[in-house]
Design an enzyme around this catalytic site. Structure first.
Site, PDB file in Angstrom:
ATOM      1  N   HIS A  58       0.924  -1.467  -0.186  1.00 38.18           N
ATOM      2  CA  HIS A  58       0.146  -0.195   0.341  1.00 38.18           C
ATOM      3  C   HIS A  58       1.146   1.031   0.126  1.00 38.18           C
ATOM      4  CE1 HIS A  58      -3.199   2.541   0.726  1.00 38.18           C
ATOM      5  NE2 HIS A  58      -2.829   3.306   1.379  1.00 38.18           N
TER       6      HIS A  58
ATOM      7  N   ASP B  58       1.667   5.086  -0.171  1.00 35.38           N
ATOM      8  CA  ASP B  58       0.222   6.746  -0.379  1.00 35.38           C
ATOM      9  C   ASP B  58       0.842   7.249  -0.431  1.00 35.38           C
ATOM     10  OD1 ASP B  58      -1.464   5.531   1.596  1.00 35.38           O
ATOM     11  OD2 ASP B  58       0.062   5.521   3.119  1.00 35.38           O
TER      12      ASP B  58
ATOM     13  N   ASP C  35      -7.948   1.501   2.152  1.00 37.41           N
ATOM     14  CA  ASP C  35      -7.264   2.113   3.546  1.00 37.41           C
ATOM     15  C   ASP C  35      -8.551   3.828   3.537  1.00 37.41           C
ATOM     16  OD1 ASP C  35      -5.178   3.523   5.408  1.00 37.41           O
ATOM     17  OD2 ASP C  35      -4.253   4.645   4.058  1.00 37.41           O
TER      18      ASP C  35
END
Ligand code: ZN
Length: 1056
Positions: A118, A120, A242
């Site tokens: 993941h 960001d 998320d």
């Protein structure tokens, strides 16, 4: 403020030494690829539509120029697979994505291990710091190494699979690879071993985002994938693991992008418990109340463990769990124990899901920088667990992907329950409501919205003018950098306001850098369309009355560009030096104008503002000229009222439609009257603040960037009364309210305006008393609203909210304020069934109605504690962002007329007219061309129910066009604006002729006619899957809330 001087800057951009458009056009198709024809954009414009260049706008030097030495950060793609879907996605042929899925065991519990990272797009570090792995002392994370490492690990073993999500990172990495590496990646993608999931430029936030910007960012990411990998790279699954709560509109948009399914990570902890019990972790989300099912139906699954690996099974370099030790001689031997732990875990998890399949997310934030660690241990786990099948185990574990998991669910042919509300607000504990970020960093949230507005203006002018917009007298104009910056801003730690301060500064920098090339483009286009090269000046700080060019004594012109499909009237307001002014409209007729000398705090210089009423035609502009006349005193007419010495005379401002009255004792707004509809609503409006919790004996949870937790439910007034000044001229009536040194407001009415404008200024919020403060504007009325209020979903459809209530489970309300906050992207309203009070916002904010008849919006927050969700900083905003100005537009209507008012006003607020100043007289664009002071890109106005959502460059000679019905079913009974509407596109635009029109999915990555989605059976009854009807460009019908997307081949007309 930036100025663009035509003759001085010349026509050539010295940096533009890369491939020209002609070169790009002339590039031969690669061997073996047959061009179907030119209709879908043969060849791409250099550097842009190929989803290029996160780097493009940021000037990084990491381009290897996929086919030539481009200028820094730019390239054009060899359009190899660009058109592959024309060949592969023909009806009857199932697109890649499922046929490469692994085999499963039909009579066992299949555990789909999904190896993922993941990443960001900015959070604790900036986008570039994350990509390159800089500032690892803040957070160890380097995306370039992750992708390098995963690639090597995938090539080692054909059983391994991996998914990737964020195109902002992937596209940048891709451009830095050799041809051989790119070929290897293409192969992996074709084989389904590397699967793209979601595929947006970023994984966007769902609470603080506007649907237009979501569509744009998804379009950019999916375009990159389509251009690079063809249908092999096309994601089937949306993946928002998320974001902190989920909007219904997001699901609707994903469905319209033809996604087959959607997986979420974060939902309310009470909701999750209830779903696990009811086996409702997976459902069909019916995401629109207007669109006919299954148009906005989306199969949606909640992941078992947000997006993290199961406990004890994190084998990343960032984790501390024990690797698999198979050697029984080793004192660290753990294989046996691990296998039985896993079997237990799998069966426990499997119980919450309805099929004999379950998914485990093997990865987390920025993991897989050393992919070998993960893959090596998963390899062993799979081998050891499956070996137990020989001993009677009924668990089968495999490398899989979200799409392959979804495919198995679909094959199960079950009937699924239906959800029609949303997943807001999100709480991960009784005192932990993630409702603060709806309002965090209000200045950044406004800058993002303003940039959306400017990007659409830039896109439209590029589309109206064609190639001369990008290469013109002011240099090289480009919409790509702003498009990419806006896409980055949609990330769930960007516009959400949940990044660190230095990262927020970098987001603002990216936007600012994107504005520059768009200003060049707009200048080129305006010169072309007006036939006159002028010295254009852009005033980026007009909201705070800063615009040096208009303060000069010399005459100037004001270009008002209107991005809407209908004419607008606009009160132009510009800071000027003192004097009297003569303003002329495009036909040379003098228009009424006025100079206001604005009240200013003692000791500060007074500002004068020139006001004049202007109008601009649909999708076009008008040019007004302003000349200063020497002599005479300006007409300053302000009166000061001190409520303490009041003579009890009620203050009022009014125009032909609205009257607003103010309490003589307090100076507060005390009533609004809609004169047209003969409605009166007494009210009180003021500013209050919640004392931010820093934790108490019930919970240590503090209010922070994500979380809103007031110390007590009652907010304190900023002041019980306001010092008031009244300003009245023929062109405006204003009440200036001063509540405190850090809080003031102007309540304003212009002639002809059907709403009341409240322009508030808040900050810097004082925190010397050691209390963080969360400031709200609150409207209190006697309306009997029975616990209900309404908020929009990403600026589109509207959802009903009920205080202390959730539609799908029995709520135990533990935070009576924060637990009733919802995202407001453009509007919130309350109604008693007859009368409706609507407040429109100019950015996303949190809002609620905590008592009947009351409505509040959080305008600013400044906090001293961190809320322990990882950002590790208090939301102090000490520099830029501490002082914020914004607008609330207030409408009082009968309930049946309300939608007509708020839909059209919100459309105007999001796509406001763009002002460009032009100094001097200018020179002809071409010798002999006559200047043109007015232009419309449309041959006729769009009907009020139709919104022009997108008009943008798509490829050489190609445009992207989206038209939207902006009313919901049954929403407007007064003017019949909720009826379907039919347009003739062939005969709509004045600047170009459409030679070919192709309808596509919402993100424009596949033609609608050849799109097929997986079919699901909802428990509410069967839905009919209608084949798309044949497109007739002369008769395009829009149903309520429908968006239709087209790629058009066009020929621009010559203007005389
Ligand atoms: Zn994240």
């Amino acid at each position: 403020m930036t100025t663009l001087q035509s003759p001085a800057s010349g026509s050539g951009d010295p940096k533009a030494s890369g491939p020209t458009r002609a070169a790009a056009r002339g590039q031969a198709p690669p061997p073996g690829v047959d061009w179907p024809d030119a209709r879908w954009g043969r060849g791409l414009r250099a550097g842009k539509s190929s989803g290029s260049a996160g780097a493009g706008g940021r000037g990084t030097m990491d381009s290897r120029g996929g086919g030539g030495a481009g200028r820094p950060g730019r390239r054009w793609l060899p359009p190899v697979s660009f058109l592959l879907w024309w060949l592969l996605a023909a009806p009857g042929v199932r697109a890649a994505g499922y046929k490469t899925c692994p085999t499963v065991q039909p009579d066992m519990l299949n555990v789909h291990l999904v190896a993922h990272t993941h990443d960001d797009v900015g959070w604790l570090k900036t986008v570039d710091q994350y990509f390159y792995g800089i500032n690892n002392d803040i957070q160890h994370a380097g995306v370039q190494y992750i992708l390098d490492s995963v690639l090597a690990a995938l090539l080692e073993d054909p059983a391994r699979r991996f998914i990737y999500v964020e195109m902002a990172f992937f596209s940048r990495w891709w451009r830095q690879q050799t041809n051989a590496t790119q070929d290897a990646v293409r192969k992996l993608v074709h084989q389904g071993r590397l699967e793209f999931v979601n595929g947006g430029w970023v994984m966007n936030d769902e609470a603080a985002t506007h649907y237009g910007a979501i569509v744009d960012q998804m379009t950019l990411g999916l375009r990159f994938l389509e251009d690079t990998f063809g249908s092999d790279g096309r994601p089937r699954v949306a993946w928002h693991i998320d974001p902190f709560g989920h909007s219904r509109e997001q699901a609707s948009l994903f469905a319209q992008m033809a996604f087959d399914g959607f997986f979420l990570g974060r939902i309310d902890y009470q909701d999750k418990q209830a779903r696990e019990k009811k086996l409702d972790m997976e459902q069909v989300w019916r995401a629109s109340a207007s669109l006919n099912p299954p148009t906005a139906d989306l199969f949606t699954g909640v992941l078992p463990n947000i997006y993290n690996p199961p406990e004890n099974l994190c084998w990343d370099v960032l984790c501390a769990d024990k690797p698999v030790v198979e050697d029984p001689q080793s004192p660290e031997y753990n294989a046996k124990e691990l296998v039985s732990y896993f079997l237990q875990l799998a069966s426990t998890q499997g119980r919450y899901y309805r099929t004999n399949h379950t998914m485990m997310t093997m990865g987390s934030d920025f993991q897989y920088e050393n992919a070998n660690m993960w893959f090596k241990n998963i390899d062993k786990l799979i081998r050891l667990v499956n070996a137990q099948q020989a001993n009677g185990s009924r668990v089968n574990v495999l490398y899989s992907t979200p799409a392959c998991y979804l495919w198995e669910l679909n094959k199960a042919q079950l009937t699924w329950s239906v959800k029609d509300d949303d997943f807001f607000p999100y709480a991960d504990g009784p005192h932990m409501y993630w409702t603060g970020y709806f309002s965090s960093r209000p200045a950044l949230k406004r800058y993002e919205r303003l940039s959306y507005n400017f990007l659409q203006v830039c896109n439209q002018l590029e589309a109206l003018v064609g190639p001369e917009a990008t290469k013109g007298p002011y240099g090289s104009g480009d919409s790509a950098p702003l498009n990419e910056a806006m896409a980055v801003l949609q990330h769930h730690d960007a516009v959400s306001g949940t990044s660190r301060q230095h990262v927020a500064n970098d987001y603002a920098r990216q936007l600012s850098a994107g504005w520059g090339p768009c200003e060049v483009l707009v200048s080129n286009a305006l010169a072309r369309l007006s036939g006159s090269k002028l010295d254009f000046a852009f005033c980026r700080e007009l909201n705070v009355s800063v615009c040096p060019p208009s303060r000069r004594p010399a005459p100037f012109q004001v270009v008002i560009y209107n991005p809407l499909g209908r004419k607008v009237d606009q009160m132009v307001r510009l800071p000027v030096s003192e004097g009297t002014f003569l303003v002329k409209d495009p036909n040379g007729k003098t228009v009424p104008s006025d100079v206001l000398v604005l009240p200013s705090p003692p000791g500060q210089e007074q500002t004068s503002e020139l006001l004049f009423s202007a109008s601009a035609p649909a999708l076009g502009f008008s040019i007004y000229s302003v000349t200063r006349i020497p002599s005479r005193h300006p007409k300053a007419r302000t009166q000061q009222y001190d409520p303490k010495k009041s003579n009890r005379q009620v203050l009022a401002i009014e125009n032909e439609f609205i009257q607003a009255t103010f309490d003589p004792d307090t100076g507060l707004l005390m009533g609004i009257r809609n004169k047209e509809q003969n409605l009166v609503l007494p009210m009180s409006q003021g500013f209050f603040w919640y004392q931010a919790s820093t934790g108490d004996k019930e919970s240590s949870q503090a209010s922070g960037a994500y979380i809103f937790r007031p110390e007590r439910p009652q907010p304190l007034p900023v002041s019980r009364w306001a010092q008031v000044r009244l300003v009245k001229t023929a062109l405006v009536q204003e009440v200036h309210q001063n509540f405190s040194a850090w809080c003031s407001q102007v309540v304003r009415l212009y002639p002809g305006q059907r709403h009341l404008e409240l322009e508030w200024t808040v900050g810097p919020i004082p925190v010397q008393d050691d209390w963080g403060k969360e400031v709200i504007s609150r409207f209190d009325t006697p309306l009997k609203t029975e616990g209900q209020f309404f908020t929009d979903s990403n600026g589109r459809e509207v959802l009903r909210r009920s205080r202390n209530y959730r539609p799908t489970w029995r709520l135990n309300q533990t935070e009576p304020v924060a637990g009733n906050y919802y995202p407001v992207n453009t509007r919130i309203y309350i109604t008693d069934g007859d009368v409706q009070l609507t407040v429109l916002t100019d950015r996303s904010q949190g809002g609620s109605s905590l008592r009947d008849g009351s409505l509040e919006l959080m305008v600013h927050r400044r906090l001293l504690a961190d809320d322990e969700r990882g950002v590790g900083e208090a939301l102090l905003e000490s520099e830029s962002g501490q002082w914020v100005r914004g607008r609330h537009l207030v409408l009082l209507d009968s309930a049946r007329n309300a939608a007509a008012g708020h839909r059209l006003l919100a459309e105007r607020e999001v796509l406001a007219p763009q002002l460009v100043l032009a100094l001097g007289r200018g020179v002809p664009y071409r010798p002999g061309t006559a200047p043109r002071t007015q232009f419309s890109g449309l041959l006729r106005e769009l009907p009020p129910s139709v919104h022009l959502l997108t008009l943008a460059h798509w490829g050489p000679g190609m445009l992207l066009l989206r038209l939207e019905h902006q009313f919901a079913v049954g929403e407007d009974s007064g003017r019949n604006l909720s009826s379907s509407v039919t347009l003739n596109l062939q005969d709509l635009f004045s600047a170009f002729t459409i030679t070919r029109l192709q309808e596509t999915t919402l993100a424009a990555n596949q033609p609608l006619a050849s799109t097929s989605r997986l079919k699901w059976t909802p428990n509410t009854g069967p839905v009919s899957y209608a084949a798309p009807s044949k497109l007739d460009p002369t008769s395009v019908t829009l149903q309520p809330m429908e968006i239709r997307t087209f790629v058009a081949s066009v020929q621009w007309k010559e203007f005389s």
